[in-house]
Design a protein around this motif. Structure first.
Motif, short mmCIF file in Angstrom:
data_model
loop_
_atom_site.label_atom_id
_atom_site.label_comp_id
_atom_site.label_asym_id
_atom_site.label_seq_id
_atom_site.Cartn_x
_atom_site.Cartn_y
_atom_site.Cartn_z
N ASN A 44 -16.77 -1.92 0.89
CA ASN A 44 -16.15 -3.11 0.64
C ASN A 44 -16.08 -3.69 1.94
O ASN A 44 -15.27 -3.51 2.75
CB ASN A 44 -14.72 -2.98 0.14
CG ASN A 44 -14.11 -4.14 -0.30
OD1 ASN A 44 -14.53 -5.19 0.17
ND2 ASN A 44 -12.94 -4.18 -0.75
N TYR A 57 -16.20 1.01 -3.74
CA TYR A 57 -15.28 0.29 -4.32
C TYR A 57 -15.72 -0.52 -5.38
O TYR A 57 -17.06 -0.56 -5.73
CB TYR A 57 -14.84 -0.78 -3.17
CG TYR A 57 -15.69 -1.91 -3.19
CD1 TYR A 57 -14.97 -3.28 -3.60
CD2 TYR A 57 -16.96 -1.95 -2.57
CE1 TYR A 57 -15.80 -4.26 -3.51
CE2 TYR A 57 -17.70 -3.22 -2.56
CZ TYR A 57 -17.00 -4.58 -3.13
OH TYR A 57 -17.75 -5.47 -3.00
N TRP A 59 -14.71 -4.13 -7.81
CA TRP A 59 -14.00 -5.46 -7.90
C TRP A 59 -14.15 -6.06 -9.22
O TRP A 59 -15.04 -5.84 -9.98
CB TRP A 59 -14.44 -6.24 -6.67
CG TRP A 59 -15.89 -6.57 -7.04
CD1 TRP A 59 -17.15 -5.87 -6.45
CD2 TRP A 59 -16.53 -7.85 -7.36
NE1 TRP A 59 -18.12 -6.59 -6.67
CE2 TRP A 59 -17.92 -7.77 -7.36
CE3 TRP A 59 -16.09 -8.91 -8.18
CZ2 TRP A 59 -18.63 -8.60 -7.74
CZ3 TRP A 59 -16.81 -9.82 -8.58
CH2 TRP A 59 -18.11 -9.76 -8.52
N GLN A 78 -9.59 -5.91 -6.03
CA GLN A 78 -10.77 -5.11 -5.55
C GLN A 78 -10.20 -3.86 -4.95
O GLN A 78 -8.90 -3.96 -4.42
CB GLN A 78 -11.43 -5.68 -4.21
CG GLN A 78 -10.64 -6.23 -3.15
CD GLN A 78 -11.38 -7.18 -2.13
OE1 GLN A 78 -12.13 -6.61 -1.34
NE2 GLN A 78 -11.29 -8.47 -2.19
#
Length: 235
Positions: A44, A57, A59, A78
């Motif tokens: 991220n 990650y 989101w 996120q």
């Protein structure tokens, strides 16, 4: 991490469920229309620094846009890995997208909040963003100015200035490169840059490969150089 991903999925589902009736109407009603985007990446990166300590990650975001295209607003989420202990960041923002003298402007105000941060941690922050964009044929450029009067944690006021250039090779393949500078009160000042390719796999599905680097001499993954892969879907 499972708890964080579950919370993120629940929040994304709730946002989609609330806005789905508006999105289902075609053409857009006079009151505006909704759009949605979701994605994942190997890191991220924001302003060329990692918000997930080098980890993968996910989101998601929803956006309402007025029928004129001038006004927009919406929430987003996120996954992160913050020193506060939080693994999920929520955001809500609104803005204007006027056109002035052939330039596209994007003026935005957003509030971000870290979920389940440690007690006493400054877990929220306001951010103001101003973009000036212009496209000529396959070439595009953007200047960005971002500022927060009080960042999260011990970071106080900060400012980010960035220039980006892009080029569309085909209707599916494009490239872009950015150079930015971040000045922060009570935190690290650094210069960051990135360059990468974006490819439209379908009309709604897009893949990206981008290299990020900074000149911050700080141990750990936050400011380390990284090659980041991502995928997103928008509708």
């Amino acid at each position: 991490m499972l708890r964080t991903l579950t919370a993120a999925a629940a929040a994304a589902t709730a946002l989609l469920a609330c806005a789905a009736p508006a999105a289902a109407q075609d053409p857009a009603p006079p009151s505006g229309s909704w759009s949605f985007a979701f994605g994942a990446g190997t890191d991220n990166r924001s302003k060329d620094a990692s918000k997930s300590d080098g980890d993968a990650y996910v989101w998601g975001e929803a956006e309402w846009e007025s029928a004129s295209g001038l006004f927009y607003a919406g929430p987003g989420l996120q996954t992160i890995k913050s020193s506060s202990g939080s693994e999920l960041e929520l955001a809500v923002g609104a803005g204007l997208r006027p056109e002035v003298a052939g330039f596209d402007l994007d003026l935005n105000l957003t509030h971000k909040y870290q979920v389940d941060a440690a007690p006493g941690y400054d877990d929220g922050a306001w951010e103001v963003t101003a973009d000036v964009k212009r496209s000529i044929g396959p070439a595009s450029g953007r200047l960005r100015l971002q500022h927060s009067p009080d960042g999260t944690g011990s970071t106080e006021a900060w400012t980010w200035v960035e220039a980006r250039l892009g080029w569309d090779f085909t209707d599916k393949l494009s490239a872009s490169a950015s150079l930015g500078r971040r000045e922060q009160d009570n935190s690290v000042d650094y210069t960051g840059w990135n360059a990468g390719l974006t490819y439209a796999l379908t009309r709604n599905l897009e893949a990206e490969l981008r290299y990020h680097a900074t000149d911050a001499n700080v141990p750990g993954e936050q400011y380390a150089d990284a090659l980041v892969a991502g995928i997103s879907v928008a509708f």
